[in-house]
Design an enzyme around this catalytic site. Sequence first.
Site, short mmCIF file in Angstrom:
data_model
loop_
_atom_site.label_atom_id
_atom_site.label_comp_id
_atom_site.label_asym_id
_atom_site.label_seq_id
_atom_site.Cartn_x
_atom_site.Cartn_y
_atom_site.Cartn_z
N GLU A 189 -15.81 -25.85 -9.39
CA GLU A 189 -15.36 -27.24 -9.57
C GLU A 189 -13.87 -27.37 -9.29
O GLU A 189 -13.07 -26.57 -9.75
CB GLU A 189 -15.60 -27.71 -11.02
CG GLU A 189 -17.04 -27.67 -11.45
CD GLU A 189 -17.22 -28.09 -12.91
OE1 GLU A 189 -16.25 -28.57 -13.53
OE2 GLU A 189 -18.33 -27.93 -13.43
N GLU A 246 -23.10 -32.99 -9.89
CA GLU A 246 -22.23 -33.71 -10.82
C GLU A 246 -21.47 -34.85 -10.14
O GLU A 246 -20.51 -35.38 -10.68
CB GLU A 246 -21.25 -32.72 -11.47
CG GLU A 246 -22.01 -31.64 -12.24
CD GLU A 246 -21.11 -30.65 -12.95
OE1 GLU A 246 -19.87 -30.77 -12.83
OE2 GLU A 246 -21.63 -29.76 -13.63
N ASP A 293 -12.67 -25.15 -12.22
CA ASP A 293 -13.61 -24.30 -12.94
C ASP A 293 -14.11 -23.29 -11.93
O ASP A 293 -14.86 -23.63 -11.02
CB ASP A 293 -14.78 -25.12 -13.51
CG ASP A 293 -15.86 -24.23 -14.12
OD1 ASP A 293 -15.62 -23.01 -14.26
OD2 ASP A 293 -16.95 -24.73 -14.46
N LYS A 316 -19.39 -27.23 -25.39
CA LYS A 316 -20.67 -27.74 -24.90
C LYS A 316 -21.66 -27.67 -26.05
O LYS A 316 -22.00 -26.56 -26.50
CB LYS A 316 -21.18 -26.89 -23.74
CG LYS A 316 -20.39 -27.03 -22.45
CD LYS A 316 -20.89 -26.03 -21.41
CE LYS A 316 -20.30 -26.30 -20.04
NZ LYS A 316 -20.57 -25.19 -19.10
N SER A 367 -17.42 -31.02 -22.80
CA SER A 367 -18.05 -30.97 -21.48
C SER A 367 -19.52 -31.36 -21.49
O SER A 367 -20.25 -31.10 -22.44
CB SER A 367 -17.92 -29.53 -20.93
OG SER A 367 -18.68 -29.36 -19.76
N HIS A 368 -19.93 -31.94 -20.37
CA HIS A 368 -21.34 -32.20 -20.07
C HIS A 368 -21.98 -30.91 -19.56
O HIS A 368 -21.34 -29.86 -19.54
CB HIS A 368 -21.43 -33.27 -18.97
CG HIS A 368 -20.81 -32.83 -17.66
ND1 HIS A 368 -21.04 -33.46 -16.47
CD2 HIS A 368 -19.97 -31.80 -17.35
CE1 HIS A 368 -20.38 -32.85 -15.50
NE2 HIS A 368 -19.72 -31.84 -16.02
N ARG A 369 -23.21 -30.97 -19.07
CA ARG A 369 -23.83 -29.88 -18.30
C ARG A 369 -24.22 -30.45 -16.94
O ARG A 369 -24.29 -31.65 -16.77
CB ARG A 369 -25.09 -29.34 -19.00
CG ARG A 369 -24.90 -28.70 -20.36
CD ARG A 369 -23.82 -27.63 -20.45
NE ARG A 369 -24.01 -26.43 -19.64
CZ ARG A 369 -24.30 -25.23 -20.12
NH1 ARG A 369 -24.49 -25.05 -21.41
NH2 ARG A 369 -24.40 -24.17 -19.32
N SER A 370 -24.53 -29.56 -16.00
CA SER A 370 -24.86 -30.07 -14.66
C SER A 370 -26.21 -30.80 -14.66
O SER A 370 -26.42 -31.72 -13.88
CB SER A 370 -24.84 -28.94 -13.64
OG SER A 370 -25.53 -27.83 -14.12
#
EC number: 4.2.1.11
Length: 434
Positions: free
Chosen positions: A167, A210, A245, A343, A370-373
């Site tokens: 990322e 994402e 990332d 997370k 954070s989100h997840r993919s």
Amino acid sequence: MAVERIHAREILDSRGNPTVEVDLYTHKGMFRAAVPSGASTGIYEALELRDNDKSRFLGKGVLQAVDHINSTVAPAIVGSGLSVVDQEKIDNLMLEMDGTENKSKFGANAILGVSLAVCKAGAAEKDVPLYRHIADLAGNSDLILPVPAFNVINGGSHAGNKLAMQEFMILPVGAESFRDAMRIGAEVYHNLKSVIKEKYGKDATNVGDEGGFAPNILENSEALELLKEAIDKAGYTDKIVIGMDVAASEFYRDGKYDLDFKSPDDPSRYISADELGDLYQSFVRAYPVLSIEDPFDQDDWEAWSKFTANVGIQIVGDDLTVTNPKRIERAVEEKACNCLLLKVNQIGSVTEAIQACKLAQENGWGVMVSHRSGETEDTFIADLVVALCTGQIKTGAPCRSERLAKYNQLMRIEEELGDEARFAGHNFRNPSVL
């Protein structure tokens, strides 16, 4: 007050994979939560239970997790008479019933689904917004709007290109408010799209999991160059910093790192941790890179500690720490990083996520939510980040509805707070000074 009924079902996430959704009923109504799922997962994460029945969803079904909720967890919680405001008691009840270190009996996806739904019901029970309830659970009186870290170029396990690092993010730290940060982020995103289209053709502007672009480039510096150009073009050079990332565990091979890991294997091109560290240093010198996540493998502790000691920027632990207090404690001890990626599904309950966040903050670390993919339309983490005052959130590019759901919720929260709203801005690493 008490939980009247809990019903879980299998739904699909943003990648078309099954995930768990939970409906929880109290006298106040129905409260729904859905669980996210990651692509590049740390080996120390709590277990996400999958059915492994290859005849359904290529083995990725979650009917077992759903059944654990409907047959075992739901009756126990309803029967306990515990109030939905007792988040910790309900979470602990589930953890005791599961009885495993990594939630492998019920699955972290089962426990988390219920935990999130309980939290939403608890807020309604108290007649307060979800962010206020979570802040109460965490013992916070402050509320802070985060700087969004928009993942606008995708590589690694999130994209079909040659790019090794996962990322490349833009953080509008110079924005005046969260809403302003959204506008800046969106404008840079659209400028980036036209820059990529011009250089690599229209098909290079297809988006990854994402919402970021995945142009077929190999050199990581090329991604940084594209960002720099788009930021300049949008006119925000003084307002944006860059985050990365790397997800280095994905290309760790026999004690070394393979920056061309999507090509046929060739050990002669592997580089050492020191060489990789030098590459990061060159990025920091040439670009406004202020945050690097997972720069090394999740067990390459020595490389982490050495690098963190040598740079003044934010070093974020994700696969290294997996939101797990034991891993965080070791990372604090070894000075391996200085920021926790939080997370909720890595640890598997709201209570433990709050504990992990507090542990990091008490040790002087930053925290990035954070989100997840693999995401859903659930917006829980938007309220969570405001409540925990972490000052930073990454939940994708300003593209794809499951990503915007979180960002839009944050704009609503900012609007609701009115004059009380405070935006982390340049203090995103240490918002407590605001």
